[in-house]
Write a protein that holds these residues in place. Structure first.
Motif, mmCIF file in Angstrom:
data_model
loop_
_atom_site.group_PDB
_atom_site.id
_atom_site.type_symbol
_atom_site.label_atom_id
_atom_site.label_comp_id
_atom_site.label_asym_id
_atom_site.label_seq_id
_atom_site.Cartn_x
_atom_site.Cartn_y
_atom_site.Cartn_z
ATOM 1 N N UNK A 80 27.731 96.153 130.164
ATOM 2 C CA UNK A 80 29.480 96.302 129.533
ATOM 3 C C UNK A 80 29.078 97.399 128.589
ATOM 4 N N UNK A 81 30.215 98.371 128.292
ATOM 5 C CA UNK A 81 30.946 98.839 127.296
ATOM 6 C C UNK A 81 30.267 98.765 125.479
ATOM 7 N N UNK A 82 29.899 99.530 125.108
ATOM 8 C CA UNK A 82 28.941 99.116 123.559
ATOM 9 C C UNK A 82 30.190 98.778 123.537
ATOM 10 N N UNK A 83 29.899 98.020 121.877
ATOM 11 C CA UNK A 83 31.422 97.651 121.536
ATOM 12 C C UNK A 83 31.279 98.582 120.664
ATOM 13 N N UNK A 84 32.536 98.478 120.222
ATOM 14 C CA UNK A 84 33.005 100.151 119.752
ATOM 15 C C UNK A 84 34.153 99.414 118.705
ATOM 16 N N UNK A 85 33.399 100.508 117.493
ATOM 17 C CA UNK A 85 34.724 100.500 116.046
ATOM 18 C C UNK A 85 35.606 101.691 115.797
ATOM 19 N N UNK A 86 36.499 101.467 115.952
ATOM 20 C CA UNK A 86 37.551 102.510 116.267
ATOM 21 C C UNK A 86 38.174 103.174 114.626
ATOM 22 N N UNK A 87 38.017 104.038 113.776
ATOM 23 C CA UNK A 87 38.407 104.551 112.394
ATOM 24 C C UNK A 87 39.580 105.592 112.537
ATOM 25 N N UNK A 88 40.733 105.268 112.108
ATOM 26 C CA UNK A 88 42.659 106.437 112.426
ATOM 27 C C UNK A 88 42.692 106.792 111.344
ATOM 28 N N UNK A 89 42.649 107.902 110.874
ATOM 29 C CA UNK A 89 42.028 108.815 110.137
ATOM 30 C C UNK A 89 43.152 109.304 109.724
ATOM 31 N N UNK A 90 44.064 109.590 110.213
ATOM 32 C CA UNK A 90 45.813 109.805 109.233
ATOM 33 C C UNK A 90 46.188 108.124 108.761
#
Length: 134
Positions: A80-90
């Protein structure tokens, strides 16, 4: 020149550095499970993500956890894809200006919230985790 306010908004690398520092402050036993989580900083969530969450204004989403909470994982998840944390800069920068808190505190708050989703924690549990990471 020292002591002057920065003239440019913090870039993705600065947000990532703050987020990595926040991750490093997460206490055990949580920290032991965060080594494989990928951290991604983007200006905004893409339209597909916003649509899936029912969010119309891209400034309303500062971060997002993608993956299965720890308690739902199994040995059959290999590949499976690795777990990801996305942060949205703007949106983070927008909230930073509006909130009056430090950028470090805000990024830490968003990271802890997303880490909480990684562990399937409630909002109350996340507040306790955030307090212990300060």
């Amino acid at each position: 020149m020292s002591g002057q306010a920065p003239t440019h908004a913090p870039d993705a690398a600065r947000i990532e550095a703050l987020a990595r520092a926040a991750l490093a402050r997460i206490p055990e036993p949580f920290a032991a499970h965060l080594g494989d989580v990928v951290l991604i900083v983007e200006d905004f969530a893409d339209d597909e993500t916003l649509d899936a969450l029912g969010i119309e204004d891209p400034f309303d989403l500062t971060g997002l956890y993608h993956g299965r909470p720890i308690g739902e994982k199994s040995l059959f998840d290999s590949g499976a894809l690795p777990d990801r944390i996305h942060l949205y800069r703007r949106p983070i920068l927008d909230e930073w200006v509006d909130s009056g808190v430090t950028l470090e505190a805000l990024v830490s708050h968003v990271v802890v919230h997303e880490v909480g989703h990684h562990f399937g924690l409630s909002d109350d549990d996340m507040h306790a985790l955030e307090d212990s990471a300060e």
